[in-house]
Design a protein around this motif. Structure first.
Motif, PDB file in Angstrom:
ATOM      1  N   ALA A 253       0.933  -1.258   0.200  1.00  0.00           N
ATOM      2  CA  ALA A 253       0.454  -0.041  -0.077  1.00  0.00           C
ATOM      3  C   ALA A 253       0.744   1.179   0.592  1.00  0.00           C
ATOM      4  CB  ALA A 253      -0.868   0.253   0.879  1.00  0.00           C
ATOM      5  N   GLU A 254       1.624   1.388   0.566  1.00  0.00           N
ATOM      6  CA  GLU A 254       2.829   2.303   0.575  1.00  0.00           C
ATOM      7  C   GLU A 254       3.185   2.783  -0.319  1.00  0.00           C
ATOM      8  OE1 GLU A 254       5.919   1.172   4.422  1.00  0.00           O
ATOM      9  OE2 GLU A 254       4.679   2.544   5.696  1.00  0.00           O
ATOM     10  N   THR A 255       4.151   1.816  -1.104  1.00  0.00           N
ATOM     11  CA  THR A 255       4.753   1.825  -2.868  1.00  0.00           C
ATOM     12  C   THR A 255       3.862   2.014  -3.526  1.00  0.00           C
ATOM     13  OG1 THR A 255       5.608   0.503  -2.069  1.00  0.00           O
ATOM     14  CG2 THR A 255       5.793   0.692  -4.341  1.00  0.00           C
ATOM     15  N   ALA A 256       2.058   2.245  -3.537  1.00  0.00           N
ATOM     16  CA  ALA A 256       0.876   2.518  -4.500  1.00  0.00           C
ATOM     17  C   ALA A 256       0.608   3.805  -3.608  1.00  0.00           C
ATOM     18  CB  ALA A 256      -0.472   1.800  -4.233  1.00  0.00           C
ATOM     19  N   SER A 328      10.283   9.580  -2.647  1.00  0.00           N
ATOM     20  CA  SER A 328       9.968  10.562  -2.667  1.00  0.00           C
ATOM     21  C   SER A 328       7.914  11.052  -1.606  1.00  0.00           C
ATOM     22  CB  SER A 328       8.755  11.482  -3.984  1.00  0.00           C
ATOM     23  OG  SER A 328       7.543   9.792  -3.516  1.00  0.00           O
ATOM     24  N   LEU A 329       8.270   9.395  -0.641  1.00  0.00           N
ATOM     25  CA  LEU A 329       7.444   9.606   0.117  1.00  0.00           C
ATOM     26  C   LEU A 329       7.895  10.619   1.895  1.00  0.00           C
ATOM     27  CD1 LEU A 329       5.997   5.498   0.069  1.00  0.00           C
ATOM     28  CD2 LEU A 329       5.001   7.585   0.047  1.00  0.00           C
ATOM     29  N   ARG A 330       9.676  11.045   1.714  1.00  0.00           N
ATOM     30  CA  ARG A 330       9.798  11.235   2.592  1.00  0.00           C
ATOM     31  C   ARG A 330      11.355  11.723   2.216  1.00  0.00           C
ATOM     32  NH1 ARG A 330      13.073   8.350   8.384  1.00  0.00           N
ATOM     33  NH2 ARG A 330      13.322  10.568   9.660  1.00  0.00           N
ATOM     34  N   GLY A 362       9.465   0.785  14.036  1.00  0.00           N
ATOM     35  CA  GLY A 362       9.260   3.140  13.291  1.00  0.00           C
ATOM     36  C   GLY A 362       9.673   3.573  11.962  1.00  0.00           C
ATOM     37  N   LEU A 363       9.799   2.858  11.261  1.00  0.00           N
ATOM     38  CA  LEU A 363      10.510   3.455  10.072  1.00  0.00           C
ATOM     39  C   LEU A 363       9.470   2.869   8.956  1.00  0.00           C
ATOM     40  CD1 LEU A 363      14.059   1.795   9.651  1.00  0.00           C
ATOM     41  CD2 LEU A 363      13.450   3.941  10.853  1.00  0.00           C
ATOM     42  N   LEU A 364       9.815   4.223   7.613  1.00  0.00           N
ATOM     43  CA  LEU A 364       8.902   3.172   6.685  1.00  0.00           C
ATOM     44  C   LEU A 364       9.827   3.297   5.827  1.00  0.00           C
ATOM     45  CD1 LEU A 364       6.365   4.758   5.343  1.00  0.00           C
ATOM     46  CD2 LEU A 364       7.448   6.642   4.561  1.00  0.00           C
ATOM     47  N   GLY A 365       8.814   2.155   4.715  1.00  0.00           N
ATOM     48  CA  GLY A 365       9.990   0.882   4.346  1.00  0.00           C
ATOM     49  C   GLY A 365       8.942   0.387   3.233  1.00  0.00           C
ATOM     50  N   PRO A 366       8.730   0.548   2.317  1.00  0.00           N
ATOM     51  CA  PRO A 366       7.942  -0.020   1.166  1.00  0.00           C
ATOM     52  C   PRO A 366       8.369  -1.335   0.996  1.00  0.00           C
ATOM     53  CG  PRO A 366       7.731   2.307   1.120  1.00  0.00           C
ATOM     54  CD  PRO A 366       8.695   2.078   1.553  1.00  0.00           C
ATOM     55  N   ILE A 367       7.660  -2.065   0.908  1.00  0.00           N
ATOM     56  CA  ILE A 367       7.523  -3.511   0.134  1.00  0.00           C
ATOM     57  C   ILE A 367       7.273  -4.092  -1.247  1.00  0.00           C
ATOM     58  CG2 ILE A 367       7.588  -6.252   0.610  1.00  0.00           C
ATOM     59  CD1 ILE A 367       7.192  -5.424   3.618  1.00  0.00           C
ATOM     60  N   LEU A 368       7.843  -4.288  -1.842  1.00  0.00           N
ATOM     61  CA  LEU A 368       7.499  -4.569  -2.964  1.00  0.00           C
ATOM     62  C   LEU A 368       8.411  -5.835  -3.783  1.00  0.00           C
ATOM     63  CD1 LEU A 368       8.652  -1.996  -5.695  1.00  0.00           C
ATOM     64  CD2 LEU A 368       9.985  -1.937  -3.554  1.00  0.00           C
TER      65      LEU A 368
END
Length: 459
Positions: A253-256, A328-330, A362-368
């Protein structure tokens, strides 16, 4: 006197302006796509042919000067950083396509040819080179890191598509490995040894590549799911069913969300599969229909089809742009980008465990990832000035690797080792590290070829 000064006269006489100690040229070859950093090399050289590569290596070998191969600089684990100083050998000017043999379905290229340049040259032949890591990487660099990408589930990785090599060894000797035949049982597989060696054993100066027929028909689509588990379970079921997917990619979802903000798309901010089928007529339609049934069984929320070639190009351009989109998310962040590959039966649990680890830290880490062959990535976004965040990201990456090893997987499916995963090699390979070190010692006794990468330095 610096290392570069010791060789300056001989290299300048050999190369002229293609030998440089200018700060701008050195710094251009000191960067990394991710958080890995090192001082710039002492000098940069741009050879134009195999004979020049041989002469440069012979000179450096005599003086024990490190040599680091450079393609396009798109690797993610610090492969091309001059961690021990020395000379960076930029192979970008060795960019000729030497031969295309359509009847044999092979191409002979120099290492600086990029995959996009080769495929542009192949358009009229009805053939293409399928390995697609996303970046427009050089084929020499792709071989050196044993790259794969979105199409590996159908066409294999660089390991499967390199038939033969010309390689210059550390002391300047030129050897050829493999052949143009479809198979061989003659001797050790030296081609396989150099594919994935990350420039630690020699410099690749020519590649003979396997080509494939362009598919008659192509169908591509994206499909959203309510949960990560549903999407990944759908992949497992699809592969186990034997549907011949050309690509089957997962994004969370974060990658989307990153795609929407970076590329202006309008995806649901949920997990998605991005799929492509190659075939013709009824067989293609049957594959699409069967996959649709499986996706529905696992909660798929309908398909958004890319009907035209332009639509498919936009779809995969969006997927290949995932790294800058995630950054770009951060704004201002750098990334620890890690990948593992596991047996397909272990995929769902591994992805879920990685997600839980990222949340716990507590990190932001998109998975794909290229989940059709059990390979997935996490882009762990960290403040470059925050050592605590970097340490947390490394903990996550190490735990991902440890879990992969525990189920019979690997610490890297395609990014390679470089400096980033060097410390994990013993955990995966055990006593085999000693065998690798013996091979390194035999071929590079002075340890000049990309030192500080992949395996421990000799004592």
């Amino acid at each position: 006197m610096t290392i570069a000064d010791q060789l300056q006269g001989e290299l300048a006489a050999l190369l002229g302006a293609r030998f440089s100690t200018k700060r701008a040229d050195r710094e251009q070859h000191a960067g990394s796509e991710t958080f890995h950093r090192a001082p710039p090399p002492d000098a940069v050289v741009w050879p134009q042919n195999t004979a020049e590569v041989s002469r440069i290596l012979a000179l450096c070998h005599a003086r024990r000067v490190p040599v680091i191969g450079w393609g396009t600089g798109t690797s993610l684990e610090g492969h091309a950083l001059a961690t021990h100083g020395g000379i960076t050998m930029d192979l970008g000017r060795m960019d000729r396509i030497r031969d295309i043999r359509a009847e044999d379905m092979l191409a002979v290229v120099e290492p600086g040819v990029t995959r996009e340049a080769l495929n542009a040259d192949l358009r009229a032949t009805g053939l293409f080179f399928p390995v697609d890591p996303g970046a427009n990487a050089s084929l020499g660099g792709m071989a050196s890191t044993r790259a794969s990408g979105t199409t590996a589930v159908r066409y294999g990785t660089m390991r499967d598509n390199v038939l033969a090599l010309e390689v210059v060894l550390a002391d300047g000797r030129i050897i050829r490995t493999g052949s143009r035949a479809a198979k061989s049982s003659a001797g050790y597989d030296l081609t396989g040894l150099f594919v994935g060696a990350e420039g630690t054993l020699g410099i690749i100066t020519e590649l003979t590549l396997r080509l494939h027929g362009q598919p008659e028909d192509v169908a591509a689509a994206v499909c959203a799911f309510e949960t990560l588990e549903q999407a990944v379970d759908c992949v497992t079921a699809t592969i186990q069913t034997g549907i011949p997917m050309a690509r089957i990619e997962f994004v969370d979802a974060e990658t989307a969300r990153a795609f929407n903000s970076y590329s202006g798309t309008n995806l649901r901010e949920q997990p998605h599969l991005m799929v492509e089928f190659h075939g013709s007529g009824e067989s293609l339609r049957a594959d699409v229909a069967r996959f649709g049934e499986i996706a529905a069984e696992y909660g798929g929320l309908g398909f958004d089809w890319a009907e035209s070639a332009e639509d498919r190009s936009r779809l995969w351009k969006m997927r290949h742009g995932a790294y800058p989109a995630c950054l770009s998310l951060r704004p201002g962040a750098t990334a620890v980008v890690t990948d593992i590959c596991v047996p397909i039966s272990a995929l769902a649990a591994q992805v879920a465990a990685a997600r839980d680890d990222i949340r716990a830290e507590g990190l932001l880490g998109p998975i794909l990832g290229h989940v059709g062959d059990g390979n997935f990535h996490s882009t762990l976004l960290v403040d470059p000035d925050n050592p605590q965040e970097l340490a947390a990201a490394k903990r996550i990456a190490n735990r991902m690797a440890e879990r992969a090893i525990a189920v019979g997987g690997t610490i890297s499916g395609e990014h390679g080792i470089g400096v980033g995963k060097r410390g994990l090699m013993a955990a995966q390979h055990g006593a085999a590290i000693g065998v690798m070190a013996a091979i390194k010692q035999a071929l590079d006794p002075e340890n000049i070829m990309n030192p500080g990468k992949m395996i421990p330095d000799p004592v």
